[in-house]
Design an enzyme around this catalytic site. Structure first.
Site, PDB file in Angstrom:
ATOM      1  CG  HIS A  27      -2.068   1.004   1.057  1.00 51.12           C
ATOM      2  ND1 HIS A  27      -3.356   0.631   0.765  1.00 51.12           N
ATOM      3  CD2 HIS A  27      -2.089   2.347   1.138  1.00 51.12           C
ATOM      4  CE1 HIS A  27      -4.126   1.702   0.682  1.00 51.12           C
ATOM      5  NE2 HIS A  27      -3.377   2.771   0.916  1.00 51.12           N
ATOM      6  CG  HIS A  29      -1.185   6.658  -1.806  1.00 46.10           C
ATOM      7  ND1 HIS A  29      -2.335   5.996  -2.177  1.00 46.10           N
ATOM      8  CD2 HIS A  29      -1.186   6.667  -0.441  1.00 46.10           C
ATOM      9  CE1 HIS A  29      -3.012   5.633  -1.092  1.00 46.10           C
ATOM     10  NE2 HIS A  29      -2.329   6.027  -0.028  1.00 46.10           N
ATOM     11  CG  HIS A 177      -4.984   2.180   5.938  1.00 44.77           C
ATOM     12  ND1 HIS A 177      -3.774   1.720   5.465  1.00 44.77           N
ATOM     13  CD2 HIS A 177      -5.340   3.217   5.116  1.00 44.77           C
ATOM     14  CE1 HIS A 177      -3.422   2.443   4.405  1.00 44.77           C
ATOM     15  NE2 HIS A 177      -4.354   3.337   4.172  1.00 44.77           N
ATOM     16  CG  ASP A 243      -0.942   5.116   3.919  1.00 41.56           C
ATOM     17  OD1 ASP A 243      -1.313   5.109   2.733  1.00 41.56           O
ATOM     18  OD2 ASP A 243      -1.489   5.821   4.793  1.00 41.56           O
ATOM     19  CG  ASN A 248      -5.529  13.322   3.831  1.00 42.63           C
ATOM     20  OD1 ASN A 248      -5.716  14.525   3.705  1.00 42.63           O
ATOM     21  ND2 ASN A 248      -5.775  12.465   2.851  1.00 42.63           N
TER      22      ASN A 248
END
Length: 288
Positions: A27, A29, A177, A243, A248
């Site tokens: 995971h 991005h 998550h 992640d 955020n």
């Protein structure tokens, strides 16, 4: 003009834990670069660029050789930045796309050919995607013939109402998550218990990422403890991810510390190998 927010450490440290060969970060991005891949107007903040080159460099430091890039809401339904990173990954990087529930079958087929293995839907207040759970379930009927899965990201309290709907999915369902539970509430909280009940259905899989989000503060012991329970109960249906680049978030996590936390999450060589190597290899179908 909004000042771009740097959400990751551009000079990552090396972890103490040595990962098994073929370890997968399931995971992450990529953000931009915005000059080439513009951010969506609907984004909820403006990050600094976090391009594929920075991701590849991080993985080299951490000892990770495989990865699943999850399309970020920063880019909305334009999966181009993730697709570009997948193409540059030489078969070691695959993806999960963002798409509306009305996405045409031809686009799903194109995404599959580009290395996307599933489609993600957000049910988070800051990331609302505009599709109802029932509309998403209808889409799974079109994902099934393509061998694509569903990934869902939801606020922890929604597990109770989403669970019976998600159980009608025509394809496997990956939960992001650790269901975004508040780990400080412990394993007996209703949300975590509901997640465990849902995971008793073999159609469900769990990303035990997020200890740095669901714990009160470093060293994230509360989140690691819940993740360990999940890994020990469902050793063949859990994945892990950093992640990166941590959108955020309240702080910039140390990616090396997240890797070292795996010694608590998957405390035996067998559990660690299942979590990082065997499970993602089998589920995401990385090329041999």
């Amino acid at each position: 003009m909004t000042t771009p927010v740097l959400t990751y450490n551009p000079q990552p440290a090396r972890p103490a834990l040595r990962l098994p060969a073929g370890a997968c970060d399931s995971h992450v991005h990529v953000f931009g670069p915005a000059a080439r891949f513009p951010f969506a107007a609907s984004r909820n903040f403006t990050p600094a660029d976090a391009p594929k080159e920075a991701l590849f460099a991080l993985h080299k430091v951490l000892g990770i050789s495989r990865c699943v890039i999850v399309q970020s809401a920063i880019h909305g339904f334009d999966n181009s930045a993730a697709e570009d990173a997948i193409a540059a990954g030489g078969g070691h990087y695959l993806g999960v796309a963002l798409a509306p529930h009305t996405v045409p079958d031809a686009e799903l087929q194109r995404l599959k050919a580009a290395g996307f293995r599933g489609v993600r839907f957000n049910f988070m207040p800051h990331l609302e995607q505009g599709s109802t759970p029932q509309q998403v379930m209808e889409l799974t009927q079109r994902l099934a013939p393509l061998g694509m899965h569903l990934q869902v990201h939801f606020a922890s309290g929604l597990v109770h109402e989403l669970a019976p709907i998600l159980k009608t999915s025509a394809v496997p369902v990956v939960i992001d998550h650790l269901g975004r539970v508040n780990a400080a509430l412990g394993p007996d909280h209703a949300d975590f218990r509901a997640l465990c009940t849902l995971m008793e259905d073999p159609n469900f899989y769990m990303k035990v990422s997020g200890a740095e989000r669901n714990s009160p503060a470093p060293p994230y012991a509360e989140g690691a403890a819940l993740a360990r329970q999940m890994v020990e109960r469902f050793p063949d249906r859990c994945f892990w991810g950093t992640d990166w680049p941590h959108p955020n978030h309240t702080h910039v996590p140390d990616d090396a510390a997240l890797v070292d936390l795996l010694a608590s999450i998957a405390p035996t060589p067998d559990l660690l190998d299942r979590l990082l190597v065997q499970n993602p290899q089998r589920f995401y179908r990385f090329p041999a």
